[in-house]
Structure formats: C-alpha cells, structure tokens
Design a protein around this motif. Sequence first.
Motif, PDB file in Angstrom:
ATOM      1  N   UNK A 103      -7.911  74.379  -1.908  1.00 44.00           N
ATOM      2  CA  UNK A 103      -8.050  75.829  -1.869  1.00 44.00           C
ATOM      3  C   UNK A 103      -6.809  76.463  -2.462  1.00 44.00           C
ATOM      4  N   UNK A 104      -6.992  77.695  -2.889  1.00 45.16           N
ATOM      5  CA  UNK A 104      -5.852  78.430  -3.414  1.00 45.16           C
ATOM      6  C   UNK A 104      -5.265  79.257  -2.291  1.00 45.16           C
ATOM      7  N   UNK A 105      -3.992  79.101  -2.072  1.00 44.17           N
ATOM      8  CA  UNK A 105      -3.328  79.855  -1.020  1.00 44.17           C
ATOM      9  C   UNK A 105      -2.252  80.731  -1.640  1.00 44.17           C
ATOM     10  N   UNK A 106      -2.024  81.863  -0.995  1.00 45.28           N
ATOM     11  CA  UNK A 106      -0.889  82.698  -1.380  1.00 45.28           C
ATOM     12  C   UNK A 106       0.114  82.600  -0.244  1.00 45.28           C
ATOM     13  N   UNK A 107       1.293  82.141  -0.538  1.00 44.73           N
ATOM     14  CA  UNK A 107       2.287  81.947   0.508  1.00 44.73           C
ATOM     15  C   UNK A 107       3.560  82.685   0.159  1.00 44.73           C
ATOM     16  N   UNK A 108       4.048  83.490   1.057  1.00 43.11           N
ATOM     17  CA  UNK A 108       5.283  84.184   0.744  1.00 43.11           C
ATOM     18  C   UNK A 108       5.848  84.914   1.951  1.00 43.11           C
ATOM     19  N   UNK A 109       7.042  85.484   1.742  1.00 38.53           N
ATOM     20  CA  UNK A 109       7.704  86.250   2.800  1.00 38.53           C
ATOM     21  C   UNK A 109       7.332  87.724   2.631  1.00 38.53           C
ATOM     22  N   UNK A 110       7.015  88.365   3.737  1.00 35.08           N
ATOM     23  CA  UNK A 110       6.600  89.762   3.681  1.00 35.08           C
ATOM     24  C   UNK A 110       7.811  90.649   3.400  1.00 35.08           C
ATOM     25  N   UNK A 111       7.717  91.411   2.316  1.00 36.05           N
ATOM     26  CA  UNK A 111       8.783  92.362   2.015  1.00 36.05           C
ATOM     27  C   UNK A 111       8.422  93.713   2.635  1.00 36.05           C
ATOM     28  N   UNK A 112       7.160  94.063   2.476  1.00 35.29           N
ATOM     29  CA  UNK A 112       6.751  95.368   2.971  1.00 35.29           C
ATOM     30  C   UNK A 112       5.254  95.391   3.255  1.00 35.29           C
ATOM     31  N   UNK A 113       4.872  95.993   4.369  1.00 34.76           N
ATOM     32  CA  UNK A 113       3.464  96.258   4.626  1.00 34.76           C
ATOM     33  C   UNK A 113       3.309  97.768   4.588  1.00 34.76           C
ATOM     34  N   UNK A 114       2.447  98.224   3.711  1.00 39.60           N
ATOM     35  CA  UNK A 114       2.306  99.667   3.549  1.00 39.60           C
ATOM     36  C   UNK A 114       0.855 100.013   3.846  1.00 39.60           C
ATOM     37  N   UNK A 115       0.616 100.663   4.976  1.00 39.51           N
ATOM     38  CA  UNK A 115      -0.763 100.978   5.345  1.00 39.51           C
ATOM     39  C   UNK A 115      -0.914 102.490   5.406  1.00 39.51           C
TER      40      UNK A 115
ATOM     41  N   UNK B 136      -5.456  82.677   2.666  1.00 41.42           N
ATOM     42  CA  UNK B 136      -6.465  81.872   1.981  1.00 41.42           C
ATOM     43  C   UNK B 136      -7.153  82.772   0.964  1.00 41.42           C
ATOM     44  N   UNK B 137      -7.073  82.410  -0.309  1.00 41.73           N
ATOM     45  CA  UNK B 137      -7.538  83.332  -1.350  1.00 41.73           C
ATOM     46  C   UNK B 137      -9.052  83.549  -1.290  1.00 41.73           C
ATOM     47  N   UNK B 138      -9.767  82.497  -0.921  1.00 43.02           N
ATOM     48  CA  UNK B 138     -11.225  82.620  -0.912  1.00 43.02           C
ATOM     49  C   UNK B 138     -11.714  83.480   0.240  1.00 43.02           C
ATOM     50  N   UNK B 139     -11.144  83.293   1.425  1.00 36.15           N
ATOM     51  CA  UNK B 139     -11.675  83.984   2.594  1.00 36.15           C
ATOM     52  C   UNK B 139     -10.833  85.175   3.027  1.00 36.15           C
TER      53      UNK B 139
ATOM     54  N   UNK C 236       5.956  79.607  -7.283  1.00 36.53           N
ATOM     55  CA  UNK C 236       4.878  80.592  -7.440  1.00 36.53           C
ATOM     56  C   UNK C 236       4.366  81.069  -6.088  1.00 36.53           C
ATOM     57  N   UNK C 237       3.824  82.264  -6.069  1.00 37.78           N
ATOM     58  CA  UNK C 237       3.216  82.759  -4.828  1.00 37.78           C
ATOM     59  C   UNK C 237       1.886  82.051  -4.570  1.00 37.78           C
ATOM     60  N   UNK C 238       1.143  81.797  -5.655  1.00 36.54           N
ATOM     61  CA  UNK C 238      -0.161  81.140  -5.499  1.00 36.54           C
ATOM     62  C   UNK C 238       0.007  79.642  -5.617  1.00 36.54           C
ATOM     63  N   UNK C 239      -0.540  78.934  -4.661  1.00 39.12           N
ATOM     64  CA  UNK C 239      -0.413  77.484  -4.687  1.00 39.12           C
ATOM     65  C   UNK C 239      -1.757  76.850  -4.408  1.00 39.12           C
ATOM     66  N   UNK C 240      -1.936  75.645  -4.936  1.00 40.82           N
ATOM     67  CA  UNK C 240      -3.129  74.865  -4.588  1.00 40.82           C
ATOM     68  C   UNK C 240      -2.781  74.022  -3.371  1.00 40.82           C
ATOM     69  N   UNK C 241      -3.624  74.072  -2.364  1.00 44.19           N
ATOM     70  CA  UNK C 241      -3.355  73.279  -1.165  1.00 44.19           C
ATOM     71  C   UNK C 241      -4.551  72.415  -0.863  1.00 44.19           C
ATOM     72  N   UNK C 242      -4.297  71.225  -0.354  1.00 41.07           N
ATOM     73  CA  UNK C 242      -5.402  70.371   0.043  1.00 41.07           C
ATOM     74  C   UNK C 242      -5.658  70.556   1.535  1.00 41.07           C
ATOM     75  N   UNK C 243      -6.876  70.960   1.865  1.00 44.01           N
ATOM     76  CA  UNK C 243      -7.242  71.137   3.265  1.00 44.01           C
ATOM     77  C   UNK C 243      -8.137  69.981   3.681  1.00 44.01           C
TER      78      UNK C 243
END
Length: 469
Positions: A134-146, A195-198, A230-237
């Motif tokens: 699956x494609x995952x996006x993993x990173x540190x949150x800099x800002x949440x703007x809602x 999880x990019x898909x879900x 990279x922020x986007x990574x392939x991960x094996x689940x």
Amino acid sequence: MTTTTDVKVSEVKDLTRVERIGAHSHIRGLGLDDAFEARNVSQGMVGQKAARRAAGVILELIRQGKIAGRAVLLAGQPGTGKTAIAMGMAKALGEETPFAMMAGSEIFSLEMSKTEALTQAFRKAIGVRIKEETEMIEGEVVEVEVDKPAAGGVSKTGKLTLKTTEMETVFDLGQKMIESLVKQKIQHGDVIAIDKASGKITKLGRSFARSKDFDAMGPATKFVQCPDGELQKKKELVHVVTLHEIDVINSRSQGFLALFSGDTGEIRSEVREQIDGKVAAWREEGKAEIVPGVLFIDEVHMLDIECFSWLNRALENENAPILVVATNRGITRIRGTNYKSPHGIPIDLLDRLLIISTSPYTEQEIRKILDIRCEEEDVEMSEDARDLLTKIGHETSLRYAIHLINAAALACQKRKGKEVEMEDIGRVYSLFVDVKRSTQFLMEYQEQFMFNEMSPDDEMEEDSAQHTE
Ligand SMILES: Nc1ncnc2c1ncn2[C@@H]1O[C@H](COP(=O)(O)OP(=O)(O)OP(=O)(O)O)[C@@H](O)[C@H]1O
Ligand SMILES: [Mg+2]
C-alpha cells in the motif's frame, strides 16, 4: 478547565468496566520454559506436566508449519484439565495463528448439515497470510488548519501540512479525515501515517524534536524520529484472514455482515472451489501463504460415525489444520453405530491420533489451582478455609471446589466478614450438594421422584456402569 474534568469522567468509566470471569480465564498459556519443560506453576497452569509438555511439542510443530493433518487426542477423567490445556495452547499460539473451537454436540444443533458445520470449522482453522503493498504518507505534522464552520459542529474542509527531514507538503483534508484527526487529538509535532487508499490515519508518536514537551505529555507518550526521504512510501502490509472469513465475504447470499451475526448458513461448494483456486494462485505469485491453525473439538465422543469418517478424509488434505480433540469417555458406543470402541472414537481415526492423557490431581495441585482461582475471582480466603476447600476438592471434585469459592465469598460478604473463613465454606458446603451426596439423596428418596427407573437392589453400580457404557 471544564474540558479536563470531562476527560477524566470517561476514563473512570473505562476502568470500572466489568470483566467476566470464565472457568478458564486464569489460563494464560501452557507455562513451559524454552526447553518445553513444564514449570510447576506458570501462566495459571498447575501440574499435569507430561500433558502440558506434549501439548508444547505439538505447538512447536504448528509454529514451524511443517506438518499438516496431524491430530491429537486429550483423554482423561472429568476435571483433569483437558479443556484448560487446549485453552492454554490457544493462548500460546498468539493472534496470528487461527484457533477455532467447537463442542462435538454443536454440529447437531446448527441449521446446516453436519459435514457443512465441520467444513466451516475446518476452514475457520486455516489462515491465509496475505501480503499487500500500500501507499502510505508518513510525516511529522507541521500544521493542522481546520476551517471553523459558523454554525458550530465539525468542519468540512481543512489543510494539513506534513514534513519529513527533506520535504514539506500541504494536503487537503476531507470530513472523515478531520474527524479522525480531532478524535486522535493530532497536533503540531505528532508523527502520523495516512493510508492513501482508505484515508485511515494512524498516530505513530511524538517527534523527538518535541521531546522537551515530555512533562506536558505524560509518560505514556512514545517518541519517534521524524521520517526521512519522501513523504509517500510503499509499505508492505501483512494480515491473516481465515478461509472461512473469505468464504463468507464472497458468498453472495449472505454478505460479510454474517461474520458478525455468525448466521452464515450453508456456503455453496462452487464458492469454496473458486476461493481455493484463487488462494492457490496467490500462493504461486508469492502474494499469500497458508497458515494452518488449530481446530479444537471438545467432547468429541458426541460426534457420530459420519463425522468421524469425514474427519479421517479431511485430515489427508495438505492444507488441513492440526486437529485437537478431547474426551472423558472410556470404552463406549460410537455414536451412530452399535459398536464400542475406546473413547467412543472409531479405531481407524484413533490410529491417526497422538494421544495425550491427563491424570487426576494430587491434593497439593488442587490447593494450588484453588489458590489461583481465589486470586482470579478476587476472593480473600484464610489458610484454614483453603485447607478445608482443598480437602473437599480432593474428596468430591475440583470443579465443585472451584464453584464453592464464589459462593463462600458471598456468604462471607453477607456476614460482613473480611476474608472467607471455614464457617463460610461449611455453610455453602451444606447449601450446595456435590454429586456424591446428591446421588445418596436420590437413593434414599427415590420413590418420591418422577421417572424413577432404579430397582432397589441396583444401588450405585448402575451409576458407574452408565459412564463406561
Ligand atoms: N493444570 C491446571 N492448572 C490450572 N487450572 C486447571 C488445571 N486443570 C484444570 N484446571 C481448571 O479446573 C477446571 C476443570 O478443568 P477442565 O474444564 O479443563 O477439565 P476437563 O478435563 O476438560 O473436564 P471434562 O472432561 O469434564 O470436560 C477448569 O476451571 C480449569 O480451568
Ligand atoms: Mg472439558
């Protein structure tokens, strides 16, 4: 600070959740050391060392995944820990390996044929380990703007800025993701995975760069590195599902919700054939592996000759799980025939079984099991009372003694005592009779009961004859 008190209230509720105590809830494993030697008292298990060791060897065979279609029989008198050992095996196997259990009599009460019930049970005990990229996006949150909606409630749009050690990107947020962020209280400095898909968001921990916040976060906080690259990574689940689960999900007449209600009905053989084909294809592509688990059938003497012959055949399948069966019967009639055989199991199946026998407990072992049960049921009991209860357990049965623990605790509570004393045990001993005393009572007053079938000179022999019949 009204918000913090709110949080506390819900935490307290969580802690007081009632946990029910079952007959085997004290068993947490087989209590073996690294060399499969049974420790005297460990993981809630006491004595019965040879049987526990043998069960441990079987477990090791399962773990190595080398054998298919082996079957084990746990045989012994009532109350000698056969079911307990099976539960111990289940706990020791862990989450990954499927463990399905049923009682022999269950197959007669389901709204399906006996062989269908057995097929389902078998397939509940066979896992498929599926690897997925699956494609995952993993990173540190800099800002949440809602965006705060004017009318209150949860906002519908927002932006999330994530960074790795090398890059920073802004993502648009949907409503579901916003809800999930709010629920998990994700904030500046958290490291998360999406999880990019879900769109499922998982909090991995706090960034090390934020470790000076430690005091504010409390000791439960986990610190992790800010991801690099990279922020986007392939991960094996990897996940394990049972063949039965795949069957149910794919059987169009029921739909996957049947998994929760348990009301799966019969599954058509075409569905199973298709699934077997699919799984075989996945295996060839290296996407999936078979994980043979354990099927435990308790009270196996309740199965009939048709079931036994089905088992014979099913065990020869290369994907068959390990079958563990248990019985307390001696030489008795095989259900569905007029023939007698040891344990009520046909000789040809017996021949395929490794037999583990359990033996009655010594007084010391009974004492230890009762001690463990007292702790499990949260009952304080004086030494004298424990001695007395052990004696009762030795002379009547272990189960009877275990049942008296809680009853005695109630008697103690009633007289506002601190711990269960001998008088409490004595009181419940006279309130609840064991089998021996009940039988004696029946002998003395048999004329006053309905359907009395005993002639006066039959006496006790009849009772023991029934067990071996
Ligand atoms: N070795 C043991 N260590 C700890 N607890 C045990 C042990 N053996 C049995 N017990 C406990 O004693 C009770 C009776 O044992 P269990 O139900 O396993 O007997 P069984 O052999 O399955 O009997 P039956 O033939 O009647 O089904 C259970 O509550 C069980 O957890
Ligand atoms: Mg049992």
